[in-house]
Design an enzyme around this catalytic site. Sequence first.
Site, short mmCIF file in Angstrom:
data_model
loop_
_atom_site.label_atom_id
_atom_site.label_comp_id
_atom_site.label_asym_id
_atom_site.label_seq_id
_atom_site.Cartn_x
_atom_site.Cartn_y
_atom_site.Cartn_z
N GLY A 213 0.83 -1.22 0.00
CA GLY A 213 0.00 0.00 0.00
C GLY A 213 0.85 1.25 0.00
O GLY A 213 1.81 1.36 -0.78
N ASP A 243 -4.16 -3.25 -8.71
CA ASP A 243 -4.28 -3.85 -10.05
C ASP A 243 -3.36 -3.13 -11.03
O ASP A 243 -2.76 -3.76 -11.91
CB ASP A 243 -5.73 -3.74 -10.54
CG ASP A 243 -6.70 -4.47 -9.62
OD1 ASP A 243 -6.30 -5.50 -9.04
OD2 ASP A 243 -7.84 -4.01 -9.47
O1 RIB Z 1 -9.16 -4.08 -7.09
C1 RIB Z 1 -10.27 -3.27 -7.29
C2 RIB Z 1 -11.44 -4.11 -7.75
O2 RIB Z 1 -11.77 -5.00 -6.71
C3 RIB Z 1 -12.71 -3.34 -8.04
O3 RIB Z 1 -12.78 -2.86 -9.36
C4 RIB Z 1 -13.80 -4.32 -7.65
O4 RIB Z 1 -14.56 -4.76 -8.73
C5 RIB Z 1 -13.08 -5.48 -6.96
O5 RIB Z 1 -12.94 -6.58 -7.76
#
Ligand code: RIB
Length: 306
Positions: A213, A243
């Site tokens: 984080g 992500d």
């Molecule tokens: O990592 C973020 C994602 O986590 C969001 O877009 C939500 O859909 C969950 O899957």
Amino acid sequence: MPILNFGSLNIDHVYRVDTFVQPGETKHTKSYMMNSGGKGLNQSIAAARAGSQVFHAGIAGRDGGFLVEKLRETGVDTSLMKPSTEVSGHAIIEVADSGQNRILLYGGTNQMLTEAYIDQTLEAFGAEGLVLLQNETNLIGEIIEKAAARGLKVALNAAPYSNEVKSFPINLLDWLIVNEVEGAGIAGGEADESLLQRLVELYPQAGILLTLGSRGAQCARNGHFASIGSCRVQAVDTTAAGDTFSGYFLYGVLHGLSLADTLRLATAASALCVQRPGAADSIPTMAEVKQALSEGALSVPEVCEW
Ligand code: RIB
């Protein structure tokens, strides 16, 4: 090397709040937005915006046409995806004034993968590339085994953590991507300074990326360790920051960048992501990352290697 992401797709219902709703409390929200999301979709988009060739595999429900369109318009190949008359996965997301989020998931079509679809998709993808997974779909252990048996590289982002993760064949992975909760869940014990080393000892065959984080990230591969802090920026929404980091990180390692350069790139990309609202829509392109770096808009910390 192309990426085949057997990834979740979610319709994100996002509510802005000053602070998170508490148990027993009913609360008015400041705004509502419906966005494209899902850890799978976000990571496909991050890897593609970084410059990777990405094939997304998964099932879009009857309400998920705009999710597939979002992937397509980003340059992700969706020809291996399957439609369904069931409902897509969705997420209920609270985003607080601090920029932090809280997420509830409903699996929908993300949980409807079948072995026949997996076999057919792997066959169509071919013999060279990296299969990417997150813990938002079903049959993850089976996909890891089938992909590894075909000689494909496999990366798992074990997010979100569930007890099932420990039963996955992590010993077959080329990359394990975790945050502290997921890493400690897999390794057992505390999420302390020894966590990366403990994961490496458990899974010496895998490269490990441990994201921390706002404290940055650490990674290890073939006895080489590297760590980085995070850029100091004002976060408005941290959704999809992990992500973005994963997608850019995989771009770096698959394109022969050093671990240090890969960490710098992923750190810069996720710093841009947290300054924008939303999930998929907040992920920057490589051109935006390069521009921010060349203009000095981001101060990326030094990488420490050992
Ligand atoms: O990592 C973020 C994602 O986590 C969001 O877009 C939500 O859909 C969950 O899957």
